[in-house]
Design a protein around this motif. Sequence first.
Motif, PDB file in Angstrom:
ATOM      1  N   VAL A 105      -2.332   1.913  15.698  1.00 33.91           N
ATOM      2  CA  VAL A 105      -2.555   3.223  15.071  1.00 33.91           C
ATOM      3  C   VAL A 105      -2.311   4.371  16.053  1.00 33.91           C
ATOM      4  CG1 VAL A 105      -4.235   2.304  13.426  1.00 33.91           C
ATOM      5  CG2 VAL A 105      -5.039   3.282  15.586  1.00 33.91           C
ATOM      6  N   LYS A 106      -2.023   5.538  15.474  1.00 31.44           N
ATOM      7  CA  LYS A 106      -1.920   6.768  16.265  1.00 31.44           C
ATOM      8  C   LYS A 106      -2.590   7.896  15.488  1.00 31.44           C
ATOM      9  CE  LYS A 106       2.442   6.221  18.744  1.00 31.44           C
ATOM     10  NZ  LYS A 106       3.847   6.650  18.724  1.00 31.44           N
ATOM     11  N   ASP A 107      -3.319   8.747  16.197  1.00 34.49           N
ATOM     12  CA  ASP A 107      -3.953   9.901  15.539  1.00 34.49           C
ATOM     13  C   ASP A 107      -2.909  10.776  14.860  1.00 34.49           C
ATOM     14  OD1 ASP A 107      -6.428   9.082  16.340  1.00 34.49           O
ATOM     15  OD2 ASP A 107      -6.544  10.441  18.068  1.00 34.49           O
ATOM     16  N   ALA A 108      -1.749  10.880  15.480  1.00 36.45           N
ATOM     17  CA  ALA A 108      -0.704  11.747  14.921  1.00 36.45           C
ATOM     18  C   ALA A 108      -0.285  11.247  13.537  1.00 36.45           C
ATOM     19  CB  ALA A 108       0.498  11.790  15.850  1.00 36.45           C
ATOM     20  N   TRP A 109      -0.269   9.947  13.339  1.00 38.27           N
ATOM     21  CA  TRP A 109       0.117   9.408  12.033  1.00 38.27           C
ATOM     22  C   TRP A 109      -0.984   9.638  10.999  1.00 38.27           C
ATOM     23  CZ3 TRP A 109       2.201   4.590  14.937  1.00 38.27           C
ATOM     24  CH2 TRP A 109       3.519   4.842  15.330  1.00 38.27           C
ATOM     25  N   ALA A 110      -2.239   9.558  11.439  1.00 33.15           N
ATOM     26  CA  ALA A 110      -3.345   9.855  10.519  1.00 33.15           C
ATOM     27  C   ALA A 110      -3.227  11.305  10.054  1.00 33.15           C
ATOM     28  CB  ALA A 110      -4.680   9.609  11.201  1.00 33.15           C
ATOM     29  N   GLN A 111      -2.985  12.188  10.999  1.00 31.42           N
ATOM     30  CA  GLN A 111      -2.845  13.604  10.645  1.00 31.42           C
ATOM     31  C   GLN A 111      -1.647  13.812   9.730  1.00 31.42           C
ATOM     32  OE1 GLN A 111      -5.153  16.030  11.320  1.00 31.42           O
ATOM     33  NE2 GLN A 111      -3.893  17.127   9.819  1.00 31.42           N
ATOM     34  N   GLN A 112      -0.563  13.131  10.038  1.00 32.71           N
ATOM     35  CA  GLN A 112       0.642  13.293   9.212  1.00 32.71           C
ATOM     36  C   GLN A 112       0.404  12.811   7.775  1.00 32.71           C
ATOM     37  OE1 GLN A 112       4.006  10.701   8.905  1.00 32.71           O
ATOM     38  NE2 GLN A 112       5.318  12.231   9.888  1.00 32.71           N
ATOM     39  N   LEU A 113      -0.340  11.724   7.621  1.00 34.03           N
ATOM     40  CA  LEU A 113      -0.645  11.233   6.273  1.00 34.03           C
ATOM     41  C   LEU A 113      -1.422  12.271   5.471  1.00 34.03           C
ATOM     42  CD1 LEU A 113      -1.336   7.506   6.931  1.00 34.03           C
ATOM     43  CD2 LEU A 113      -0.160   8.372   4.915  1.00 34.03           C
ATOM     44  N   ARG A 114      -2.389  12.888   6.147  1.00 30.66           N
ATOM     45  CA  ARG A 114      -3.166  13.930   5.451  1.00 30.66           C
ATOM     46  C   ARG A 114      -2.261  15.098   5.086  1.00 30.66           C
ATOM     47  NH1 ARG A 114      -9.086  13.949   8.319  1.00 30.66           N
ATOM     48  NH2 ARG A 114      -9.464  15.397   6.621  1.00 30.66           N
ATOM     49  N   ASP A 115      -1.419  15.499   6.028  1.00 29.82           N
ATOM     50  CA  ASP A 115      -0.496  16.616   5.777  1.00 29.82           C
ATOM     51  C   ASP A 115       0.475  16.270   4.650  1.00 29.82           C
ATOM     52  OD1 ASP A 115      -1.720  17.845   7.898  1.00 29.82           O
ATOM     53  OD2 ASP A 115      -0.065  17.520   9.314  1.00 29.82           O
ATOM     54  N   ALA A 116       0.975  15.032   4.676  1.00 31.94           N
ATOM     55  CA  ALA A 116       1.973  14.625   3.684  1.00 31.94           C
ATOM     56  C   ALA A 116       1.377  14.668   2.274  1.00 31.94           C
ATOM     57  CB  ALA A 116       2.490  13.223   4.002  1.00 31.94           C
ATOM     58  N   CYS A 117       0.146  14.203   2.140  1.00 30.97           N
ATOM     59  CA  CYS A 117      -0.509  14.223   0.825  1.00 30.97           C
ATOM     60  C   CYS A 117      -0.719  15.659   0.357  1.00 30.97           C
ATOM     61  CB  CYS A 117      -1.835  13.468   0.885  1.00 30.97           C
ATOM     62  SG  CYS A 117      -1.615  11.684   1.112  1.00 30.97           S
ATOM     63  N   ALA A 118      -1.177  16.517   1.255  1.00 36.79           N
ATOM     64  CA  ALA A 118      -1.400  17.923   0.888  1.00 36.79           C
ATOM     65  C   ALA A 118      -0.079  18.589   0.517  1.00 36.79           C
ATOM     66  CB  ALA A 118      -2.071  18.659   2.052  1.00 36.79           C
ATOM     67  N   TRP A 119       0.955  18.287   1.269  1.00 37.42           N
ATOM     68  CA  TRP A 119       2.299  18.834   1.012  1.00 37.42           C
ATOM     69  C   TRP A 119       2.789  18.407  -0.377  1.00 37.42           C
ATOM     70  CZ3 TRP A 119       6.782  15.828   0.449  1.00 37.42           C
ATOM     71  CH2 TRP A 119       8.013  16.498   0.590  1.00 37.42           C
ATOM     72  N   LEU A 120       2.472  17.170  -0.752  1.00 40.18           N
ATOM     73  CA  LEU A 120       2.899  16.666  -2.061  1.00 40.18           C
ATOM     74  C   LEU A 120       2.086  17.311  -3.193  1.00 40.18           C
ATOM     75  CD1 LEU A 120       4.931  14.514  -3.124  1.00 40.18           C
ATOM     76  CD2 LEU A 120       3.023  12.897  -3.181  1.00 40.18           C
ATOM     77  N   GLY A 121       0.903  17.837  -2.851  1.00 40.16           N
ATOM     78  CA  GLY A 121       0.069  18.483  -3.865  1.00 40.16           C
ATOM     79  C   GLY A 121      -1.160  17.680  -4.251  1.00 40.16           C
ATOM     80  N   LEU A 122      -1.536  16.719  -3.396  1.00 38.11           N
ATOM     81  CA  LEU A 122      -2.688  15.864  -3.693  1.00 38.11           C
ATOM     82  C   LEU A 122      -3.917  16.350  -2.933  1.00 38.11           C
ATOM     83  CD1 LEU A 122      -0.866  12.417  -3.347  1.00 38.11           C
ATOM     84  CD2 LEU A 122      -1.093  13.856  -5.388  1.00 38.11           C
ATOM     85  N   ASP A 123      -5.054  16.342  -3.582  1.00 38.83           N
ATOM     86  CA  ASP A 123      -6.310  16.692  -2.915  1.00 38.83           C
ATOM     87  C   ASP A 123      -7.286  15.531  -3.067  1.00 38.83           C
ATOM     88  OD1 ASP A 123      -6.668  16.916  -5.645  1.00 38.83           O
ATOM     89  OD2 ASP A 123      -8.061  18.590  -5.509  1.00 38.83           O
ATOM     90  N   TRP A 124      -8.275  15.468  -2.200  1.00 37.13           N
ATOM     91  CA  TRP A 124      -9.212  14.335  -2.164  1.00 37.13           C
ATOM     92  C   TRP A 124     -10.634  14.834  -2.263  1.00 37.13           C
ATOM     93  CZ3 TRP A 124      -5.994  10.541  -2.806  1.00 37.13           C
ATOM     94  CH2 TRP A 124      -4.713  10.608  -2.233  1.00 37.13           C
TER      95      TRP A 124
END
Length: 311
Positions: free
Chosen positions: A47-66
Amino acid sequence: MISRFAPSTTGEAHPGTLLSALLVWLDARARGGRVLLRLEDLDTTRVKDAWAQQLRDACAWLGLDWDDVVIQSGQRAAHEAALDRLAASDRLYPCTCSRASRAGGRRAPDGGWAYDNTCRDRVLPTNGWRAALAAGAAIRTRLDDVHVALVDELGVDLSQTPARDLGDPVVVRRDGVIAYQLAVVVDDADAAITDVVRGRDIAPSTVTQVLLQRLLGLSTPRYRHHFLLLEPAATKLAKLHGSIPFTALRARHDGPALCGILAHAANLAPTPAAITPHALVARFDWATIPRTDRIARFDPERGLQIEGTDS
Ligand code: GLU
Ligand code: ZN
């Protein structure tokens, strides 16, 4: 109804990751449910923290909220408590077999090699699973040798005899990492997950998870295993080199444009025109979602294309 999207943070998001996130989110929102993001970051070797952050960013960019975000590594105490319970009911044993010793044996439904439960009759040292781990063993759970018949809500047949077909699962790896099969069961129960929506690549693990739920006295959620977006070579779009990385998608598309392509690939929209996830909620219906995997291609000129659609 509570659902979750649970990506491993072991690589860049790719189209298959985003498709899964979209389907999980739409299923929950269409039923007025809650949905959380769980970042599965236990495998410290990958794992990498950068990938965790990117996943969160990618979901937000797509328009998904949690409704909530859970970091799986924060769940260590719950994972250890579950291991202690399994140990107390004499379900844990140390295993020192090498991966190589299984190669060439029996094929498991997940494409790997089945474990023959070679160490099943070994007992834990008096100081328990932690001592066995300290002595260099991995820890496995002794499953019941039962056949479990289970068909998921989308009609995917999950039936297996996990103890034979796959073998007793590793619950703590030799390097001390809590194994996916245990963590997913504990965390889903901890978050009171009622519905699990995930890719078909995980389907071979589901009945193992059901047996772990039974051993821990946890309830079994409803499961749906959706179609995958595959690479042209027809293997899973791995979050590894050679797949289509989120950075390339974002450089070529904006969030609504990519959402439109994914929605069209999932038969949720008649064209790949840009659309937001919110605009898809009212028309979401599993009955229209394809049952077979689709091939995704990307080039910087034409963008993301899904075979068999006009995107
Ligand atoms: N973390 C797993 C993966 O990304 C999926 C876990 C799950 O949905 O059960 O493949
Ligand atoms: Zn063994």
